[in-house]
Scaffold this motif. Structure first.
Motif, PDB file in Angstrom:
ATOM      1  N   GLU A   1      -1.157   8.258  -0.980  1.00 22.68           N
ATOM      2  CA  GLU A   1      -2.419   8.941  -0.694  1.00 22.68           C
ATOM      3  C   GLU A   1      -2.145  10.321  -0.102  1.00 22.68           C
ATOM      4  O   GLU A   1      -1.395  10.462   0.860  1.00 22.68           O
ATOM      5  CB  GLU A   1      -3.247   8.127   0.300  1.00 22.68           C
ATOM      6  N   LEU A   2      -2.756  11.339  -0.681  1.00 19.95           N
ATOM      7  CA  LEU A   2      -2.613  12.700  -0.191  1.00 19.95           C
ATOM      8  C   LEU A   2      -3.722  12.972   0.819  1.00 19.95           C
ATOM      9  O   LEU A   2      -4.903  12.818   0.510  1.00 19.95           O
ATOM     10  CB  LEU A   2      -2.720  13.676  -1.359  1.00 19.95           C
TER      11      LEU A   2
ATOM     12  N   VAL B   1      10.010  12.486  -4.641  1.00 17.64           N
ATOM     13  CA  VAL B   1       9.122  11.992  -3.581  1.00 17.64           C
ATOM     14  C   VAL B   1       8.856  10.506  -3.771  1.00 17.64           C
ATOM     15  O   VAL B   1       8.927   9.714  -2.826  1.00 17.64           O
ATOM     16  CB  VAL B   1       7.795  12.785  -3.577  1.00 17.64           C
ATOM     17  N   ARG B   2       8.542  10.114  -5.000  1.00 16.76           N
ATOM     18  CA  ARG B   2       8.262   8.692  -5.269  1.00 16.76           C
ATOM     19  C   ARG B   2       9.504   7.836  -5.013  1.00 16.76           C
ATOM     20  O   ARG B   2       9.405   6.727  -4.476  1.00 16.76           O
ATOM     21  CB  ARG B   2       7.762   8.513  -6.706  1.00 16.76           C
ATOM     22  N   GLU B   3      10.660   8.348  -5.401  1.00 16.60           N
ATOM     23  CA  GLU B   3      11.892   7.598  -5.162  1.00 16.60           C
ATOM     24  C   GLU B   3      12.156   7.458  -3.676  1.00 16.60           C
ATOM     25  O   GLU B   3      12.556   6.390  -3.198  1.00 16.60           O
ATOM     26  CB  GLU B   3      13.063   8.298  -5.846  1.00 16.60           C
ATOM     27  N   ARG B   4      11.927   8.509  -2.929  1.00 16.61           N
ATOM     28  CA  ARG B   4      12.154   8.496  -1.489  1.00 16.61           C
ATOM     29  C   ARG B   4      11.215   7.519  -0.785  1.00 16.61           C
ATOM     30  O   ARG B   4      11.638   6.781   0.125  1.00 16.61           O
ATOM     31  CB  ARG B   4      11.958   9.910  -0.936  1.00 16.61           C
TER      32      ARG B   4
ATOM     33  N   PRO C   1       0.832  -1.205   0.000  1.00 13.94           N
ATOM     34  CA  PRO C   1       0.000   0.000   0.000  1.00 13.94           C
ATOM     35  C   PRO C   1       0.864   1.252   0.000  1.00 13.94           C
ATOM     36  O   PRO C   1       1.966   1.261   0.547  1.00 13.94           O
ATOM     37  CB  PRO C   1      -0.804  -0.127   1.302  1.00 13.94           C
ATOM     38  N   GLY C   2       0.372   2.307  -0.612  1.00 13.89           N
ATOM     39  CA  GLY C   2       1.119   3.547  -0.684  1.00 13.89           C
ATOM     40  C   GLY C   2       1.199   4.246   0.662  1.00 13.89           C
ATOM     41  O   GLY C   2       0.442   3.974   1.584  1.00 13.89           O
ATOM     42  N   THR C   3       2.127   5.144   0.752  1.00 14.98           N
ATOM     43  CA  THR C   3       2.317   5.941   1.959  1.00 14.98           C
ATOM     44  C   THR C   3       1.360   7.121   1.974  1.00 14.98           C
ATOM     45  O   THR C   3       1.092   7.716   0.946  1.00 14.98           O
ATOM     46  CB  THR C   3       3.769   6.452   1.996  1.00 14.98           C
ATOM     47  N   ARG C   4       0.855   7.464   3.136  1.00 17.28           N
ATOM     48  CA  ARG C   4       0.037   8.664   3.274  1.00 17.28           C
ATOM     49  C   ARG C   4       0.971   9.866   3.356  1.00 17.28           C
ATOM     50  O   ARG C   4       1.950   9.864   4.104  1.00 17.28           O
ATOM     51  CB  ARG C   4      -0.841   8.574   4.514  1.00 17.28           C
TER      52      ARG C   4
ATOM     53  N   GLY D   1      -2.644  14.168  -9.064  1.00 19.74           N
ATOM     54  CA  GLY D   1      -3.298  13.068  -9.745  1.00 19.74           C
ATOM     55  C   GLY D   1      -2.459  11.806  -9.818  1.00 19.74           C
ATOM     56  O   GLY D   1      -2.055  11.226  -8.801  1.00 19.74           O
ATOM     57  N   ASP D   2      -2.157  11.379 -11.042  1.00 21.35           N
ATOM     58  CA  ASP D   2      -1.399  10.148 -11.265  1.00 21.35           C
ATOM     59  C   ASP D   2       0.040  10.247 -10.781  1.00 21.35           C
ATOM     60  O   ASP D   2       0.704   9.216 -10.611  1.00 21.35           O
ATOM     61  CB  ASP D   2      -1.402   9.783 -12.749  1.00 21.35           C
ATOM     62  N   ARG D   3       0.528  11.466 -10.576  1.00 20.56           N
ATOM     63  CA  ARG D   3       1.913  11.603 -10.109  1.00 20.56           C
ATOM     64  C   ARG D   3       2.105  11.013  -8.714  1.00 20.56           C
ATOM     65  O   ARG D   3       3.221  10.706  -8.307  1.00 20.56           O
ATOM     66  CB  ARG D   3       2.321  13.083 -10.091  1.00 20.56           C
ATOM     67  N   LEU D   4       1.016  10.863  -7.963  1.00 22.72           N
ATOM     68  CA  LEU D   4       1.123  10.288  -6.618  1.00 22.72           C
ATOM     69  C   LEU D   4       1.362   8.794  -6.638  1.00 22.72           C
ATOM     70  O   LEU D   4       1.800   8.218  -5.641  1.00 22.72           O
ATOM     71  CB  LEU D   4      -0.159  10.580  -5.831  1.00 22.72           C
ATOM     72  N   GLY D   5       1.066   8.144  -7.759  1.00 21.41           N
ATOM     73  CA  GLY D   5       1.183   6.699  -7.805  1.00 21.41           C
ATOM     74  C   GLY D   5       0.256   6.065  -6.779  1.00 21.41           C
ATOM     75  O   GLY D   5      -0.922   6.383  -6.702  1.00 21.41           O
ATOM     76  N   MET D   6       0.810   5.178  -5.949  1.00 24.80           N
ATOM     77  CA  MET D   6       0.010   4.515  -4.922  1.00 24.80           C
ATOM     78  C   MET D   6      -0.157   5.356  -3.661  1.00 24.80           C
ATOM     79  O   MET D   6      -0.907   4.995  -2.764  1.00 24.80           O
ATOM     80  CB  MET D   6       0.658   3.182  -4.541  1.00 24.80           C
TER      81      MET D   6
END
Length: 208
Positions: free
Chosen positions: A45-46, A203-206, A16-19, A38-43
């Motif tokens: 959650e904002l 952010v996604r890499e981190r 699951p993605g990170t909040r 949008g899609d830049r968040l990937g999995m």
């Protein structure tokens, strides 16, 4: 790729993605950033932020964005995204700049841009740029990216979309104000989009 690496990669993809907390109480900004990311968040959650607002006493957009992101990360224990943005007008030496939201002293959008128009009466140079600093804080890790949207200040407000100084800002290459653009048109090119598009790969890499 070795079989073990493929299995690990597949397992990672199912996690699951990170909040991520968005460090602002500005409802307009929350809605705009949800559309932009949008899609830049990937999995990932904002989520909204309901904690205390820090004192924004930085000298630059980047410093204030980091102040907000640090406060939200500390309050929630989550990775945090924040931005600080405004309009910088060449004929006014870069003002309102970091004081954009408080320019007229009322924090009212109309008051702010009407004061800006009064201060530019008779000015031959009306060039300006929207500036956005996007900041990400995750524990001790911090990163900032800038987005610049050049244009000019109009003689009078036009348009019903957007917020802030959108009614009096005409982007370079456009014959309408940013408030006359649809949200989709604005979000394709705006300063906020440019800053967050630049920061999201990191952010996604981190976060994985």
């Amino acid at each position: 790729m070795a079989n073990e690496e493929r299995i690990e990669a597949a397992a990672d993809a199912r996690r699951p993605g990170t909040r991520i907390v968005l460090a602002t109480h500005n409802a307009h900004k929350v809605a705009e950033l949800r559309r932009i990311l949008g899609d830049r968040l990937g999995m990932h959650e904002l989520v909204g932020y309901e904690g205390p607002e820090p004192v924004e006493d930085g000298a630059t957009f980047a410093e204030n964005a980091l102040i907000k992101a640090r406060a939200a990360a500390k309050h929630t224990g989550l990775p945090a995204l924040a931005d600080d943005s405004g309009i910088a007008v060449d004929a006014l030496g870069g003002a309102p700049g970091i004081q954009s939201a408080r320019y007229a002293g009322t924090r009212d959008d109309r008051d702010n841009y009407e004061l800006l128009l009064r201060n530019l009466e008779g000015a031959a140079d009306r060039s300006a740029q929207f500036v956005c600093a996007a900041a990400f804080v995750d524990g001790e890790f911090e990163h900032v990216e800038l987005g610049i949207w050049p244009g000019r200040v109009l003689d009078a407000p036009a348009g019903e979309h957007g917020f802030g100084y959108d009614p009096v800002f005409q982007p370079d290459g456009s014959d309408v104000s940013s408030a006359e653009m649809t949200p989709e048109e604005k979000n394709a090119v705006s300063h906020r989009t440019r800053a967050f598009a630049a920061i999201m790969p990191m952010v996604r890499e981190r976060l994985g």
